[in-house]
Design a protein around this motif. Structure first.
Motif, PDB file in Angstrom:
ATOM      1  N   TYR A   6      -9.068   4.353   8.994  1.00  0.00           N
ATOM      2  CA  TYR A   6      -9.184   3.301   7.989  1.00  0.00           C
ATOM      3  C   TYR A   6     -10.331   2.376   8.388  1.00  0.00           C
ATOM      4  O   TYR A   6     -10.244   1.667   9.382  1.00  0.00           O
ATOM      5  CB  TYR A   6      -7.876   2.511   7.853  1.00  0.00           C
ATOM      6  CG  TYR A   6      -7.994   1.461   6.786  1.00  0.00           C
ATOM      7  CD1 TYR A   6      -7.982   1.826   5.442  1.00  0.00           C
ATOM      8  CD2 TYR A   6      -8.174   0.124   7.109  1.00  0.00           C
ATOM      9  CE1 TYR A   6      -8.129   0.884   4.443  1.00  0.00           C
ATOM     10  CE2 TYR A   6      -8.324  -0.831   6.117  1.00  0.00           C
ATOM     11  CZ  TYR A   6      -8.297  -0.448   4.789  1.00  0.00           C
ATOM     12  OH  TYR A   6      -8.461  -1.379   3.800  1.00  0.00           O
ATOM     13  N   ALA A  56       1.314   4.108  -2.854  1.00  0.00           N
ATOM     14  CA  ALA A  56       0.997   5.514  -2.585  1.00  0.00           C
ATOM     15  C   ALA A  56       2.169   6.388  -3.028  1.00  0.00           C
ATOM     16  O   ALA A  56       1.981   7.498  -3.525  1.00  0.00           O
ATOM     17  CB  ALA A  56       0.693   5.720  -1.102  1.00  0.00           C
ATOM     18  N   LYS A  90      -7.504  11.509   5.575  1.00  0.00           N
ATOM     19  CA  LYS A  90      -6.839  10.430   4.850  1.00  0.00           C
ATOM     20  C   LYS A  90      -7.726   9.756   3.799  1.00  0.00           C
ATOM     21  O   LYS A  90      -7.241   9.328   2.771  1.00  0.00           O
ATOM     22  CB  LYS A  90      -6.355   9.378   5.843  1.00  0.00           C
ATOM     23  CG  LYS A  90      -5.143   9.849   6.641  1.00  0.00           C
ATOM     24  CD  LYS A  90      -4.512   8.685   7.363  1.00  0.00           C
ATOM     25  CE  LYS A  90      -3.365   9.121   8.237  1.00  0.00           C
ATOM     26  NZ  LYS A  90      -3.398   8.452   9.546  1.00  0.00           N
ATOM     27  N   TYR A  91      -9.032   9.651   4.096  1.00  0.00           N
ATOM     28  CA  TYR A  91      -9.874   8.834   3.217  1.00  0.00           C
ATOM     29  C   TYR A  91     -11.221   9.465   2.923  1.00  0.00           C
ATOM     30  O   TYR A  91     -11.765  10.204   3.751  1.00  0.00           O
ATOM     31  CB  TYR A  91     -10.162   7.462   3.857  1.00  0.00           C
ATOM     32  CG  TYR A  91      -8.945   6.689   4.237  1.00  0.00           C
ATOM     33  CD1 TYR A  91      -8.234   5.965   3.289  1.00  0.00           C
ATOM     34  CD2 TYR A  91      -8.504   6.681   5.561  1.00  0.00           C
ATOM     35  CE1 TYR A  91      -7.101   5.252   3.645  1.00  0.00           C
ATOM     36  CE2 TYR A  91      -7.374   5.962   5.927  1.00  0.00           C
ATOM     37  CZ  TYR A  91      -6.671   5.250   4.967  1.00  0.00           C
ATOM     38  OH  TYR A  91      -5.556   4.545   5.332  1.00  0.00           O
ATOM     39  N   ASP A 142      -8.176   6.619  -0.789  1.00  0.00           N
ATOM     40  CA  ASP A 142      -7.197   7.529  -0.201  1.00  0.00           C
ATOM     41  C   ASP A 142      -7.397   8.932  -0.768  1.00  0.00           C
ATOM     42  O   ASP A 142      -7.794   9.097  -1.922  1.00  0.00           O
ATOM     43  CB  ASP A 142      -5.779   7.045  -0.471  1.00  0.00           C
ATOM     44  CG  ASP A 142      -5.517   6.884  -1.968  1.00  0.00           C
ATOM     45  OD1 ASP A 142      -6.013   5.897  -2.535  1.00  0.00           O
ATOM     46  OD2 ASP A 142      -4.866   7.763  -2.557  1.00  0.00           O
ATOM     47  N   PHE A 172      -4.806  -0.484  -1.421  1.00  0.00           N
ATOM     48  CA  PHE A 172      -4.537   0.659  -2.308  1.00  0.00           C
ATOM     49  C   PHE A 172      -4.970   0.337  -3.734  1.00  0.00           C
ATOM     50  O   PHE A 172      -5.679   1.111  -4.356  1.00  0.00           O
ATOM     51  CB  PHE A 172      -3.055   1.055  -2.268  1.00  0.00           C
ATOM     52  CG  PHE A 172      -2.793   2.410  -2.874  1.00  0.00           C
ATOM     53  CD1 PHE A 172      -2.861   3.561  -2.100  1.00  0.00           C
ATOM     54  CD2 PHE A 172      -2.506   2.535  -4.235  1.00  0.00           C
ATOM     55  CE1 PHE A 172      -2.644   4.815  -2.672  1.00  0.00           C
ATOM     56  CE2 PHE A 172      -2.285   3.780  -4.814  1.00  0.00           C
ATOM     57  CZ  PHE A 172      -2.360   4.920  -4.024  1.00  0.00           C
ATOM     58  N   ASP A 207       0.843  -1.204   0.000  1.00  0.00           N
ATOM     59  CA  ASP A 207       0.000   0.000   0.000  1.00  0.00           C
ATOM     60  C   ASP A 207       0.873   1.247   0.000  1.00  0.00           C
ATOM     61  O   ASP A 207       0.640   2.188  -0.752  1.00  0.00           O
ATOM     62  CB  ASP A 207      -0.893   0.045   1.255  1.00  0.00           C
ATOM     63  CG  ASP A 207      -2.058  -0.921   1.174  1.00  0.00           C
ATOM     64  OD1 ASP A 207      -2.416  -1.341   0.058  1.00  0.00           O
ATOM     65  OD2 ASP A 207      -2.613  -1.258   2.239  1.00  0.00           O
ATOM     66  N   LYS A 208       1.875   1.233   0.871  1.00  0.00           N
ATOM     67  CA  LYS A 208       2.743   2.411   1.006  1.00  0.00           C
ATOM     68  C   LYS A 208       3.559   2.629  -0.259  1.00  0.00           C
ATOM     69  O   LYS A 208       3.717   3.758  -0.726  1.00  0.00           O
ATOM     70  CB  LYS A 208       3.690   2.233   2.199  1.00  0.00           C
ATOM     71  CG  LYS A 208       2.953   2.184   3.515  1.00  0.00           C
ATOM     72  CD  LYS A 208       3.870   2.528   4.683  1.00  0.00           C
ATOM     73  CE  LYS A 208       3.152   2.335   6.012  1.00  0.00           C
ATOM     74  NZ  LYS A 208       3.585   1.110   6.702  1.00  0.00           N
TER      75      LYS A 208
END
Ligand code: HEM
Lengths: 261, 209
Positions: free
Chosen positions: A245, A73, A175-176, A192, A258, A69-70
């Motif tokens: 989240y 991003a 964040k979302y 995101d 993601f 995910d990171k």
């Protein structure tokens, strides 16, 4: 050989590890993952050690998925546009896809429909379909890429989500954007904020120039051409702007959260 | 700085008796594990939307269903890529590729293939690859690079759209990726069969000598 085995199988109670991994997932997923054990067996044969027990494969894999995910991003470029196509490229008929059949798809009444806006926004008013239809409209012909591997080109019209977020005074440092759908099982999906603010992310009301048909998510779909299809929720009834989240229908079952493309 | 000369074998060869240096062995076996995980999870992913008229039996796939297979695939990819980069960098830097895989000539390959088929190929000096080996190893390294790049292109057809375009667009890139897998599996079948036919080569790849 003994040394190798002790490296692969740390001194941890196997049963505890399996229980731990199962807890990470909701019920239907647990069943599916356990079914998956059957084919883990093939790897067991190859390596001579029981993969699913020895290093709690699921737990490790879920950790790596969070790492992915990171990475995604970081790869995501807010200025990179998804390629656009011409009318002639549109896939006809555009495939219907869902975990339900076409006649089990949610059947919403446009008259009663409201789109609820919650969370970190200044204006929490609910929107009727008439009000939504009055928002400025843009049309995009882009490729829908399914997590299964197939893809199809479609034409979607609606209003850029980022304009709507501005309009309702959303805190875009949150964040979302978390979308809820009208499906029986309560489909939902987190998006995101960077992707929500992408110029091509759209609150969609039309497919191929016509009011979004039931099979494609009437009355509203969130079209995200920089994400896999399951991150493009249909039959959307609410949006919450949040820093938490909150998981998602498929995300909770193991699909990478993601899922950017 | 020590200078490495490709022409003088003794200055670069590992200690006498060592046929496969330790780094080659470590990288090779990590690669074998990563490849097998990628292939078996890849088959399960393929089954979700088959390109051809067949699917892979669940008994030979990894992950159980699509999400599980994707988790395996996108985990093992790190192992495959990091390990592959180490191999490429060391292979170039130590001159191993130049020494072991070069030169390859059509006549040499033809001669060694003929010798192999008539049972006359010598396996006495395992530190030298014959021309057929050189060709197969060089080719599979290239296929390994293409399978990774085509994989990247279908993973990120928006962010890396230039790469997807290189592979002929999203749909075509799926076929490229599949074809690379098929080539690797074909290589693997031949490669393992030959390793078992010449067991001392296998011993060298495990124990070094
Ligand atoms: C798909 C997985 C595999 C790939 C891509 C692969 C690739 C390679 C490559 C490129 C080399 C040459 C390495 C160098 O000299 O730098 C090599 C050597 C070797 N591999 Fe593999 N390999 C794989 C799996 C295996 C397996 C499963 C075995 C076990 C039977 C095996 C046995 C050997 C042996 C014995 C050598 C030594 C070279 C020789 O003397 O012929 N490989 N492999």
């Amino acid at each position: 050989m003994r040394r190798l085995r002790s490296l692969l199988i740390p001194g941890v109670d196997k049963r505890l590890l399996v229980k731990d991994a199962a807890k990470l997932l909701p019920d239907p997923a647990r069943r599916r993952f356990i079914a998956g054990g059957a084919s883990l067996g093939a790897l067991t044969l190859l390596t001579g050690c029981d993969v699913s027990d020895s290093f709690s494969a699921e737990k490790l894999l879920v950790q790596i998925s969070k790492f992915n995910d990171k990475v995604q991003a970081a790869i995501f470029n807010p200025n990179t546009l998804a390629p656009t196509y011409t009318e002639a490229d549109i896939t006809r008929p555009f495939p219907f896809n869902g975990y339900y059949s076409e006649d089990e798809a949610p059947d919403l009444d446009g008259e009663d429909y409201t789109f609820e806006v919650r969370g970190l926004v200044d204006n929490k008013k609910s929107w009727t379909l008439d009000e939504l239809y009055k928002l400025p409209e843009v049309t995009q012909i882009t490729r829908h890429v399914c997590v299964e591997g197939w893809s199809a080109i479609g034409s979607w019209s609606g209003t850029p989500l980022r304009d709507f977020l501005k309009l309702v005074g959303a805190d875009t440092r949150a964040k979302y954007c978390w979308f809820q759908c009208a499906d029986v099982d309560g489909y939902n999906s987190p998006l995101d904020m960077a992707t929500a603010l992408h110029p091509q992310t759209q609150m969609t009301f039309k497919f191929d120039g016509e009011i979004l048909p039931r099979k494609y998510g009437y009355p509203m779909k969130i079209r995200v051409p920089t994400k896999l299809g399951f991150k493009n929720p249909k039959y959307v009834v609410s949006m919450e702007v949040t820093n938490d989240y909150k998981g998602g229908y498929w995300e909770d079952q193991g699909y990478n959260s993601f899922s950017g493309i | 700085m020590t200078s490495i000369s490709a022409n003088d074998d003794r200055t670069v060869s590992p200690p006498v008796g060592i046929i496969q240096p330790a780094w080659v062995r470590v990288v090779h076996w990590i690669n074998a594990v990563a490849m097998i995980v990628m292939i078996m999870s890849g088959w399960q992913i393929y089954n979700a939307s088959p390109l051809f008229d067949f699917t892979f039996s669940r008994s030979i796939t990894l992950g159980g269903w699509l999400a599980g297979a994707l988790l395996w695939h996108f985990a093992a990819m790190w192992l495959l890529v990091v390990n592959g980069l180490v191999y490429l960098v060391l292979g170039l830097a130590t001159g191993r590729f130049r020494r072991k895989l070069w030169p390859i000539t059509p006549s040499g390959v033809a001669a060694d293939a003929k010798a192999a088929l008539t049972g006359k190929l010598s396996h006495d000096d395992l530190s030298r690859y014959n021309q057929v080996q050189k060709l197969l190893y060089a080719a599979i390294i290239l296929v390994g690079i293409v399978v990774v790049l085509s994989g990247l292109s279908i993973w990120k057809p928006v962010q890396f759209q230039w790469l997807t375009a290189v592979f002929g667009g999203y749909d075509f890139a799926r076929y490229v990726h599949f074809t690379c897998m098929a080539l690797i599996v074909a290589f693997l079948v031949v490669h393992v069969a030959l390793a078992l036919l010449v067991p001392k080569s296998l011993r060298a790849m495990v124990a070094g000598r």
